[in-house]
Motif scaffolding. Structure first.
Motif, short mmCIF file in Angstrom:
data_model
loop_
_atom_site.label_atom_id
_atom_site.label_comp_id
_atom_site.label_asym_id
_atom_site.label_seq_id
_atom_site.Cartn_x
_atom_site.Cartn_y
_atom_site.Cartn_z
N PRO A 1 0.65 -1.12 0.31
CA PRO A 1 -0.02 0.02 -0.13
C PRO A 1 0.86 0.88 -0.26
O PRO A 1 -0.03 2.01 -0.76
CB PRO A 1 -0.61 0.12 1.08
N VAL B 1 1.95 1.78 -3.27
CA VAL B 1 0.83 1.94 -3.98
C VAL B 1 1.14 3.81 -4.39
O VAL B 1 0.54 4.16 -4.79
CB VAL B 1 -0.34 1.47 -4.03
N GLU C 1 -3.37 -4.28 -4.02
CA GLU C 1 -2.91 -4.01 -3.07
C GLU C 1 -2.68 -4.90 -2.44
O GLU C 1 -3.67 -5.78 -1.36
CB GLU C 1 -3.59 -2.72 -2.47
#
Length: 301
Positions: A100, A103, A127
């Motif tokens: 995450p 990301v 994710e």
């Protein structure tokens, strides 16, 4: 002659442990998976699966076939990669598994760049934490994975993988603003080891690292909460509850009531992307890796 598509179905069942899980991974119905297995059993003349409660067990014949199938699928992927390289088109569909924080920090810029440069490429994002990305890559559920590992605790990648470093990420210490150490400009690692910690999800790679890092310096970690989301950690810290190692990548806004303080020696983790070596010649994979590296090179906290 054995069907590669049916072998792929058997391989998915072996990797995921049930017909329903295999159907989800292959984006087909349960009945389609069952039909393909029945046809494959007729082709080989032997039973391949035995039902056991809610799951299935592979027969010895199936296990043998799965072993060969892994090599066959690898050869198929290599052939597809060489054909793509020969055509030199950045097109198709790739699945990216990514942690995450990476990301949030790196993907937006990279996705915009890829969309503008390669409109024929579709990048599907999942994710996932590193402990989920590793088996996903091993099963073939992802084409690339963007992960992090901490200094002193490198990830054990599946075999047959290539990797490219993206950046180093530093973890600071998040404290309640009224904590006695919060006014400091720099903390020494030895003086924070016994803080009450808000760690990551229990038994995750980052949680294991925090335990090992503290124990390697002669202290026993005091974990008061296990929380995955950074913003949830920050909200708890703002309420005066505990401290946390807070990586800079993808950190987001820091709420009032929280003070972020660097620590020495620095807590560093490596951010990198990896993929199956068989696909290294695929222009699409090379394009995604290049976009991620460019995003990392321009990243500002």
């Amino acid at each position: 002659m054995l069907s590669v598509d049916r072998l792929r179905v058997l391989h998915a069942v072996a990797a995921h442990g049930s017909l329903s899980a295999a159907s989800q991974a292959l984006h087909v119905t349960n009945s389609a998976v069952s039909q393909q297995l029945t046809k494959l059993e007729r082709e080989v003349g032997q039973p391949l699966v035995e039902r056991t409660g809610r799951g299935v067990r592979l027969t010895d014949a199936a296990e043998l076939l799965v072993e060969h199938t892994a090599r066959i699928l690898s050869l198929v992927q290599r052939a597809e990669a060489e054909l793509e390289a020969h055509r030199d088109d950045v097109v198709g569909h790739l699945r990216l598994s990514a942690t995450p924080t990476a990301v949030r920090g790196l993907l937006p810029h990279a996705l915009v760049s890829l969309r503008e440069a390669h409109p024929g490429l579709r990048l599907e994002l999942h994710e996932e934490e590193p402990h989920e990305s590793l088996p996903a890559m091993a099963r073939g559920d992802a084409d690339l994975a963007m992960v992090v590992d901490w200094d002193g605790a490198p990830l054990d990648l599946p075999g047959g993988m290539s990797r490219a470093p993206l950046m180093e990420d530093v973890g600071d210490i998040a404290l309640p603003a009224d904590h006695p150490l919060a006014h400091r400009e720099l903390l020494d690692l030895e003086e924070i080891l016994t803080l009450p910690w808000i760690s990551w999800s229990r038994r995750s790679i980052c949680d294991d690292w925090l335990h090992d890092m503290i124990r390697s310096r002669g202290a026993e970690p005091v974990i008061i909460h296990n929380v995955e989301e950074h913003q949830t950690k920050l909200a708890l810290i703002a309420a005066g509850i505990g401290a946390a190692v807070m990586p800079r990548l993808g950190r987001g806004p820091v709420p009032e009531g929280v003070r972020i303080v660097p620590v020495q020696p620095a807590l560093v983790r490596q951010v990198y992307v990896f993929w199956r070596s068989d696909g290294s010649r695929r222009p699409a994979i090379r394009a995604v890796v290049r976009a991620l590296r460019e995003s990392a090179a321009t990243y500002t906290e």
